[in-house]
Design a protein around this motif. Sequence first.
Motif, PDB file in Angstrom:
ATOM      1  N   PRO A   8       0.619  -1.026  -0.307  1.00 39.54           N
ATOM      2  CA  PRO A   8       0.432  -0.135  -0.061  1.00 39.54           C
ATOM      3  C   PRO A   8       0.853   1.355   0.045  1.00 39.54           C
ATOM      4  N   PRO A  73     -13.661   4.568   8.952  1.00 37.22           N
ATOM      5  CA  PRO A  73     -14.414   3.908   7.718  1.00 37.22           C
ATOM      6  C   PRO A  73     -15.350   4.921   7.380  1.00 37.22           C
ATOM      7  N   TRP A  78     -10.728   9.384   5.998  1.00 39.87           N
ATOM      8  CA  TRP A  78     -10.861   7.965   5.187  1.00 39.87           C
ATOM      9  C   TRP A  78     -10.815   8.925   3.609  1.00 39.87           C
ATOM     10  N   SER A  82      -8.420   7.930   0.785  1.00 37.36           N
ATOM     11  CA  SER A  82      -8.683   7.697  -0.283  1.00 37.36           C
ATOM     12  C   SER A  82      -8.989   7.769  -2.003  1.00 37.36           C
ATOM     13  N   GLY A  87      -7.031   4.650  -2.915  1.00 35.54           N
ATOM     14  CA  GLY A  87      -7.694   3.964  -3.077  1.00 35.54           C
ATOM     15  C   GLY A  87      -6.276   2.668  -1.732  1.00 35.54           C
ATOM     16  N   TYR A  89      -4.921   2.837   0.847  1.00 33.07           N
ATOM     17  CA  TYR A  89      -5.061   2.387   1.836  1.00 33.07           C
ATOM     18  C   TYR A  89      -6.545   1.908   2.721  1.00 33.07           C
ATOM     19  N   ASP A  90      -7.161   1.530   1.761  1.00 34.67           N
ATOM     20  CA  ASP A  90      -8.250   1.563   1.714  1.00 34.67           C
ATOM     21  C   ASP A  90      -8.871   0.147   2.753  1.00 34.67           C
ATOM     22  N   GLU A  91      -7.936  -0.650   2.603  1.00 32.70           N
ATOM     23  CA  GLU A  91      -8.400  -2.326   3.169  1.00 32.70           C
ATOM     24  C   GLU A  91      -7.295  -2.320   5.005  1.00 32.70           C
ATOM     25  N   VAL A  92      -6.185  -1.492   5.187  1.00 33.51           N
ATOM     26  CA  VAL A  92      -4.472  -1.311   5.702  1.00 33.51           C
ATOM     27  C   VAL A  92      -5.757  -1.582   7.759  1.00 33.51           C
ATOM     28  N   PRO A  93      -4.804  -1.386   8.063  1.00 33.75           N
ATOM     29  CA  PRO A  93      -5.382  -1.495   9.501  1.00 33.75           C
ATOM     30  C   PRO A  93      -4.376   0.471   9.286  1.00 33.75           C
ATOM     31  N   ARG A  97      -0.898   3.524   8.064  1.00 38.66           N
ATOM     32  CA  ARG A  97      -1.545   4.592   7.304  1.00 38.66           C
ATOM     33  C   ARG A  97      -0.489   6.023   6.933  1.00 38.66           C
TER      34      ARG A  97
END
Length: 282
Positions: A8, A73, A78, A82, A87, A89-93, A97
């Motif tokens: 990411p 989220p 967020w 994005s 996008g 970092y959209d699905e990372v903890p 970030r």
Amino acid sequence: MPQAAPSPRARALSHVASLSSGRPLDTALRLTLNFHPDREAAGRTVLGSLAQDGVYRSQFVTGTSNGGLTAHPGGDRWRWESRIFDGAYDEVPGEQRPVYGALNFRRSAVGAAPRFGSAHLRLMAEVLPRTTFCYPDSAAEPADFGVAAGMHLIDLAEADDRDALDDYIEAQIHGPVLLDRHIEALVLDPCYRGTPVEAAARALPFRTEWHAGFRLTVEELRRHGDYRGEEFVVLGAEIAEDGVLDARIIGAAARSGRHDLQSLKRVWHCLARFGAPAGTPR
């Protein structure tokens, strides 16, 4: 053997680089992370958390901010990330970030973005290659971006006429900011001399420096009721000590639990704007 997908962080840096242009950044410039050192969260001050954790964390991890609290989220932070990072970092903890600071291209003694606090951490040059930039702030959904290899944003900022508290180049640092590796110094307001803030600072693994200090009389504050609103002039006058406001006084009011924190933030804006040390860019 198939290649591993880019991380990411690599995707985010590559995407912003594709949107950037201009001369390479002067590596003598520094990133600063402005903050309020005496604010508390989960029973610890910001400096206490830094000392215990050994790392500067993003709002997605801490749940605290000197701006808006929208790092979740679907929240504004967020959504802005994005958009800027395509996008990545959209699905990372939250720990993966970026953290936010600003480029001190004006070499200000109080840091690049005092809007967010009287103190700042000054980062080492080695973090610049993994930093992305935008102007104006990401909350304004900017169209202009930069990286260390191509930065035209300084020209934009110097030609602009934004309010002094909004006139910074936002920096997003990708990857960890470790206290024992990436910080040159902590720069504090002298109102914290002899206080627990100074004691906590001495426990950190880098030197402490001091700028000239933010200080605003109530008399001067009352001349600027149109800046954030008369109600914040009234609040500032209420919490002032001997007719004067400084960062320590506002921090004590924030910890007292007797005042709305968003209102105190606006009182800080008045102090930062009209009580900045002589020589601070206006």
